[in-house]
Design a protein around this motif. Structure first.
Motif, PDB file in Angstrom:
ATOM      1  N   HIS A  76      46.819  27.299  35.239  1.00 13.59           N
ATOM      2  CA  HIS A  76      46.985  28.666  35.750  1.00 13.59           C
ATOM      3  C   HIS A  76      46.702  28.666  37.254  1.00 13.59           C
ATOM      4  O   HIS A  76      45.611  28.293  37.673  1.00 13.59           O
ATOM      5  N   CYS A 130      46.757  35.555  37.887  1.00 17.57           N
ATOM      6  CA  CYS A 130      47.470  34.305  37.717  1.00 17.57           C
ATOM      7  C   CYS A 130      48.827  34.465  38.395  1.00 17.57           C
ATOM      8  O   CYS A 130      49.504  35.471  38.222  1.00 17.57           O
ATOM      9  N   HIS A 175      52.372  35.753  33.297  1.00 13.88           N
ATOM     10  CA  HIS A 175      50.993  35.928  32.837  1.00 13.88           C
ATOM     11  C   HIS A 175      50.351  37.137  33.504  1.00 13.88           C
ATOM     12  O   HIS A 175      49.616  37.893  32.864  1.00 13.88           O
TER      13      HIS A 175
HETATM   14 CU    CU Z   1      48.627  31.812  33.959  1.00 15.38          CU
END
Ligand code: CU
Ligand code: C2O
Ligand code: CU
Length: 467
Positions: A397, A450, A455
């Motif tokens: 991430h 992120c 996300h």
């Molecule tokens: Cu992510």
């Protein structure tokens, strides 16, 4: 156009995405498009006063007409070129069918009011006047802008809404020429439209079949032997991690994000997580070559599977070196490195945990999905904090904080030997990265998230308030 254009004329859009998806390295379809860069809008006497319109438009991608989104109708949008201390005024006109807004990624400017405010929402047909000042000591370098309306960021960026911002150096670095390179990815469906993302794409973070450089497929870069160029590279991909190589030539990194290296540093490859930028000196020593994004495994979204992203390398540009040899350029001036927070007094330590909730694609920090009405972190203005970014998940991430840059001080318990200032910090699967942040320069409320934009849209974002 070579084989690519001809094939797409004959078989249409279906053949296009089937034959060009992730152009294999060494394929024969390259070097088609003539080099092109976005138009430049410069500040005049300390003010950049401009209008950007987000619109549906058409773009020629590899000889095929595609319906995309673009600022000012171009892919990418115009490059905004400013200096530290400038005032920036952007009237953002929303010509889209849905709401949008504008974020100036990496700029250290006020997040409040009509500053770089991620909570603004501009309805279809409306205009919003952004206005903010770059501090007089703002670091020079390459930055970028893109929409930031929670829930639609991935789709709008993937469809073509991005552009570069350059903050000029106080003292120019002598180069033969400069290039802005915005790398993005996109998938075009059989009707010439941007493909919608399915649930699996959203889990892993969508990656386009086509990787574009300034909106082009594998353009031709014509350069002179021995010349030193400066490439300012933006990873504007929605989720794709770029590991860039240009074998045979000399690559010297002078900065990543707003973090300057004190001296140019020779590198073999450059890693850019989504949102990262690189400032690179390139000396053309071979007669040709290819700029390549190597395959990169950033993990998968766990039990629900999700595809393993970036299985193939993509050629981003073909290099041709010809003409008269260029005399060696003067060594670059010493660059002002970022302040070092490793010896700073830390007033507060926190841990931020990346997580997934539910069966299908809820992404969170510390077990909570984004809520624009809730403040997750109260930080005191003028202080330095240390945040442990803890990723116990099976995928990488890239962690991004607006307004206040981060300095990486530790990876998996090992202190970093250099000053690494970043706006996006790649946090690999099952790893910890520790950063320090000086909450100076601006107060106000902004976000961290992120930079796999799917996300972020799914909830992996928090609110920080600095007073
Ligand atoms: Cu992510
Ligand atoms: Cu480039 Cu909050 O984003
Ligand atoms: Cu940002």
């Amino acid at each position: 156009m070579g084989g690519l254009g001809a094939a797409s004329v004959v078989v249409g859009f279906v053949g296009f995405s089937a034959t060009t998806g992730g152009l294999p390295v060494g394929g024969s379809a390259g070097g088609g498009a003539a080099w092109r860069e976005p138009a430049v809008r410069r500040s005049i006497r300390g003010i950049l006063d401009t209008e950007l319109e987000a619109v549906e438009t058409t773009a020629d991608i590899g000889g095929v007409r595609c319906s995309v989104l673009g600022y000012g109708g171009t892919l990418p949008g115009p490059t905004l070129r400013v200096r530290a201390g400038d005032r920036i005024r952007v009237a953002l006109r929303n010509g889209l069918a849905a709401a949008t807004n504008l974020h100036t990624h990496g700029l250290q400017v006020s997040p409040s009011g009509n500053g770089d405010n991620p909570f603004v929402s501009i309805a279809a047909g409306e205009t919003f006047d952004y206005e903010f000042d770059l501090p007089a000591d703002h670091p020079p370098g390459i930055y970028w802008y893109h929409p930031h309306l929670h829930g639609s960021v991935a789709e709008q960026v993937f469809s073509g809404l991005y552009g570069a911002i350059i903050v000029d150096d106080p003292e120019p670095i002598e180069v033969f020429r400069e290039r802005v390179m915005i790398i993005s990815d996109i998938t075009i469906d059989g009707d010439g439209r941007v493909a919608a993302a399915g649930p699996m794409d959203r889990m892993s973070g969508r990656e386009g079949e086509l990787v574009l450089l300034n909106g082009m497929l594998d353009p031709l870069i014509e350069a002179r032997p021995g010349s030193r160029e400066r490439w300012r590279i933006v990873n504007a991909c929605t989720s794709r991690h770029l590991r860039l190589r240009l074998d045979g030539h000399l690559l010297e990194l002078i900065g990543i994000d707003s973090g300057r290296l004190p001296l140019p540093s020779a590198v073999e490859s450059i890693d850019l997580a989504p949102g990262n930028r690189a400032d690179v000196l390139v000396t053309l020593v071979a007669t040709g070559g290819e700029l390549v994004a190597q395959s990169f495994d950033r993990g998968a979204a766990g039990m629900m599977g999700g595809s393993r992203p970036s299985p193939r390398s993509s050629r981003l540009a073909t290099i041709e070196v010809a003409g008269a040899r260029v005399a060696e350029a003067a060594p670059p001036p010493a660059l002002a490195p970022a302040a070092d927070l490793r010896t700073a007094e830390v007033v507060r330590r926190r841990t931020i945990e990346f997580g997934m909730v539910g069966m299908m694609g809820g992404f969170v920090f510390d077990g909570r999905a984004f809520d624009g009405e809730r403040i997750d972190i109260h930080a005191e203005a003028g202080t330095v904090e240390e945040w442990t970014l803890r990723n116990d998940s099976p995928m990488d991430h890239p962690f991004h904080l607006h307004v206040w840059p981060m300095q990486i001080v530790e990876r998996d318990g090992a202190p970093t030997p250099l000053v690494e200032q970043r706006e996006v910090v790649a946090v690999p699967a099952r790893r910890d990265v520790v950063v320090r942040i000086a909450f100076t320069g601006h107060t106000g409320t902004s976000v961290y998230h992120c930079h796999i934009l799917d996300h972020e849209d799914a909830g992996m974002m928090g609110v920080v308030d600095v007073r």
